[in-house]
Scaffold this active site. Structure first.
Site, PDB file in Angstrom:
ATOM      1  N   ASP A  12       0.815  -1.223   0.000  1.00 49.24           N
ATOM      2  CA  ASP A  12       0.000   0.000   0.000  1.00 49.24           C
ATOM      3  C   ASP A  12       0.846   1.270   0.000  1.00 49.24           C
ATOM      4  O   ASP A  12       0.433   2.307   0.495  1.00 49.24           O
ATOM      5  CB  ASP A  12      -0.963   0.025   1.201  1.00 49.24           C
ATOM      6  CG  ASP A  12      -1.760  -1.242   1.338  1.00 49.24           C
ATOM      7  OD1 ASP A  12      -2.403  -1.641   0.354  1.00 49.24           O
ATOM      8  OD2 ASP A  12      -1.729  -1.859   2.419  1.00 49.24           O
ATOM      9  N   LYS A  15       2.612   2.030  -5.109  1.00 50.33           N
ATOM     10  CA  LYS A  15       3.317   1.456  -6.274  1.00 50.33           C
ATOM     11  C   LYS A  15       2.545   1.673  -7.558  1.00 50.33           C
ATOM     12  O   LYS A  15       3.130   1.945  -8.607  1.00 50.33           O
ATOM     13  CB  LYS A  15       3.517  -0.055  -6.071  1.00 50.33           C
ATOM     14  CG  LYS A  15       4.446  -0.437  -4.949  1.00 50.33           C
ATOM     15  CD  LYS A  15       4.627  -1.941  -4.881  1.00 50.33           C
ATOM     16  CE  LYS A  15       3.345  -2.689  -4.591  1.00 50.33           C
ATOM     17  NZ  LYS A  15       2.711  -2.332  -3.322  1.00 50.33           N
ATOM     18  N   GLY A  39      -4.029  -4.341  -4.426  1.00 51.67           N
ATOM     19  CA  GLY A  39      -4.884  -3.232  -4.837  1.00 51.67           C
ATOM     20  C   GLY A  39      -4.040  -2.022  -5.195  1.00 51.67           C
ATOM     21  O   GLY A  39      -3.347  -1.479  -4.341  1.00 51.67           O
ATOM     22  N   HIS A  40      -4.051  -1.631  -6.471  1.00 49.48           N
ATOM     23  CA  HIS A  40      -3.276  -0.479  -6.919  1.00 49.48           C
ATOM     24  C   HIS A  40      -4.234   0.619  -7.368  1.00 49.48           C
ATOM     25  O   HIS A  40      -5.031   0.409  -8.275  1.00 49.48           O
ATOM     26  CB  HIS A  40      -2.349  -0.875  -8.069  1.00 49.48           C
ATOM     27  CG  HIS A  40      -1.293  -1.854  -7.662  1.00 49.48           C
ATOM     28  ND1 HIS A  40      -0.476  -2.498  -8.570  1.00 49.48           N
ATOM     29  CD2 HIS A  40      -0.913  -2.294  -6.445  1.00 49.48           C
ATOM     30  CE1 HIS A  40       0.362  -3.299  -7.916  1.00 49.48           C
ATOM     31  NE2 HIS A  40       0.104  -3.197  -6.632  1.00 49.48           N
ATOM     32  N   GLN A 198       2.204  -6.311  -3.240  1.00 47.82           N
ATOM     33  CA  GLN A 198       2.427  -6.236  -1.799  1.00 47.82           C
ATOM     34  C   GLN A 198       3.705  -5.434  -1.509  1.00 47.82           C
ATOM     35  O   GLN A 198       3.973  -4.469  -2.180  1.00 47.82           O
ATOM     36  CB  GLN A 198       2.480  -7.637  -1.171  1.00 47.82           C
ATOM     37  CG  GLN A 198       1.120  -8.317  -1.032  1.00 47.82           C
ATOM     38  CD  GLN A 198       0.652  -8.952  -2.330  1.00 47.82           C
ATOM     39  OE1 GLN A 198       1.378  -9.669  -2.987  1.00 47.82           O
ATOM     40  NE2 GLN A 198      -0.583  -8.686  -2.692  1.00 47.82           N
ATOM     41  N   VAL A 277      -7.832  -1.000  -0.761  1.00 46.23           N
ATOM     42  CA  VAL A 277      -8.478  -0.972  -2.074  1.00 46.23           C
ATOM     43  C   VAL A 277      -9.251  -2.267  -2.302  1.00 46.23           C
ATOM     44  O   VAL A 277     -10.345  -2.273  -2.876  1.00 46.23           O
ATOM     45  CB  VAL A 277      -7.422  -0.785  -3.186  1.00 46.23           C
ATOM     46  CG1 VAL A 277      -8.079  -0.821  -4.566  1.00 46.23           C
ATOM     47  CG2 VAL A 277      -6.684   0.528  -2.991  1.00 46.23           C
TER      48      VAL A 277
END
Length: 407
Positions: A12, A15, A39-40, A198, A277
């Protein structure tokens, strides 16, 4: 040139935004690890995109992206994500490919994942997306890869709901299947961006085991997960936030104390939008852990760091960061492998003056307030790693480069 982007903390870190930003100068983007639990979040022209399995570079219409060999693919979630992109005007067809060595997540893995975590004496805090089971089946040599979908003997091992699920997505998956090793060799003279999932501290080997992800989230995973060799990596960048967050269970030495620092925690969480996210869970927040960050820089051979969320501190009079741990009355300056030691660790904090001004419009390092530069330069000296890129907001253009990784 091959550039690897990884998270330098517990995930988180931003990235997705940085991959999206650097992808402008890449021709191909490869996501080499993880699965639907990632989650991006990317914001372009005020529009937010939440990506989970599709590499962040897909938002550029001239980029081709690959889901790598180190990934575990949830086909149902993947095609829902691709449909979301199409609904938002992103034409992805002919630009998204999957390694023939990537593994599939079967629907039953999700239930198995949750049940296994619930049965643990010390639950990991899994997202319940079935990734842990998929990686376990892979290690047991009982998993199913895209390369196996037209192997009759392998398909004969499946029946019922599993076979029905595989058959539902088989043709679509086969149409996107590629030999990633061959592709990487073919494109070896082009700029390729390798995107991790991650964070380094969740790596199965180097992270806070057993409170880690099941995949390889360190920089070395770019080789095993993408079909390139170690000599082919040119640059490694680690993304970190100006503070610390973690989702799920496991040690976090610099976590804010809810009783004495609850107000500060809520301020950072709300200002930084620190909610998952994928899960929507509130993230655990704390002071920047420089001990852990230096450890991540060392075992990933980072050429540079990418600092995000620096603007979260704009309104604060004082900032603190952890420079050592106190464990059983002793000062510890290296990151321990022992979880019990980490649980006992109390952060030794260094204080920094705040800058009390907005950073949103700044486009050059020299224009940052002196106190902001002091904070950054202390991080560089402590980690022995330069801060190459700085993000001061969520938008793509709220970013500036000090040292271009493509040069």
């Amino acid at each position: 040139m091959n550039v690897v982007i990884i998270g330098a903390q517990w995930g988180d870190e931003g990235k997705g935004k940085i991959v999206d930003y650097l992808a402008e100068d890449a021709k191909y983007v490869v996501r080499y690890s993880g699965g639907p639990n990632a989650g991006h979040t990317i914001v372009v022209d005020g529009k937010q995109f939440a990506l989970h399995q599709v590499p962040s570079g897909i938002l550029y219409k001239d980029k081709t992206v690959f889901l790598g060999s180190g990934m575990v693919i949830d086909a149902e979630a993947l095609f829902n994500e691709l449909q979301m992109l199409k609904d938002n005007g992103i034409d992805w067809e002919g630009r998204v490919f999957i390694s023939d060595r990537a593994q599939l997540i079967l629907p039953k893995y999700r239930t198995m994942d949750k049940e296994r975590d619930a049965q643990r004496k010390r639950p990991i805090g899994t997202t319940g997306r079935g990734m842990g089971i998929a990686y376990a089946e892979k290690a047991h040599r009982d998993g199913v890869r895209l390369a196996d979908l037209d192997w009759a003997d392998k398909m004969a091992e499946f029946d019922g709901e599993d076979l029905e699920y595989i058959n539902k997505y088989k043709d679509q998956l086969l149409s996107m299947r590629v030999d990633l090793v061959a592709k990487m060799h073919e494109f070896r003279k082009d700029n390729i961006l390798f995107e991790g999932a991650q964070g380094a501290m969740l790596d199965i080997d180097s992270g806070t085991y057993p409170f880690v992800s099941s995949g390889t989230s360190c920089a070395a995973g770019a080789c095993t997960g993408s079909g390139i060799g170690p000599h082919q990596i040119d640059k490694i960048l680690g993304v970190f936030k100006a503070y610390q967050t973690r989702v799920g269970n496991g040690p976090m030495p610099t976590e804010f104390n809810n009783e004495s620092e609850g107000e500060l925690c809520q301020y950072v969480r709300d200002t930084g939008r620190e909610y998952g996210v994928t899960t929507g869970r509130a993230r655990r927040c704390g002071y920047l852990d420089l001990v852990a960050l230096r450890y991540a820089c060392r075992f990933n051979s980072m050429d540079g760091l990418v600092l995000t969320h620096l603007d979260i501190y704009d309104a604060m009079d004082q900032i603190e960061a952890c420079v050592a741990y106190e464990i059983d009355g002793k000062i510890v300056t290296d990151f321990p492998a022992n979880v019990d030691m980490l649980n006992k660790a109390k952060p030794v904090l260094e204080k920094f003056k705040g800058w009390k001004t907005s950073l949103k419009e700044i486009k050059k390092y020299s224009k940052l307030p002196k106190n902001a530069r002091n904070y950054i330069e202390f991080i560089e000296a402590f980690t022995e790693t330069p801060v190459s890129i700085i993000s001061v907001g969520y938008e793509r253009n709220e970013t500036f480069i000090r040292k271009n990784p493509w040069k």
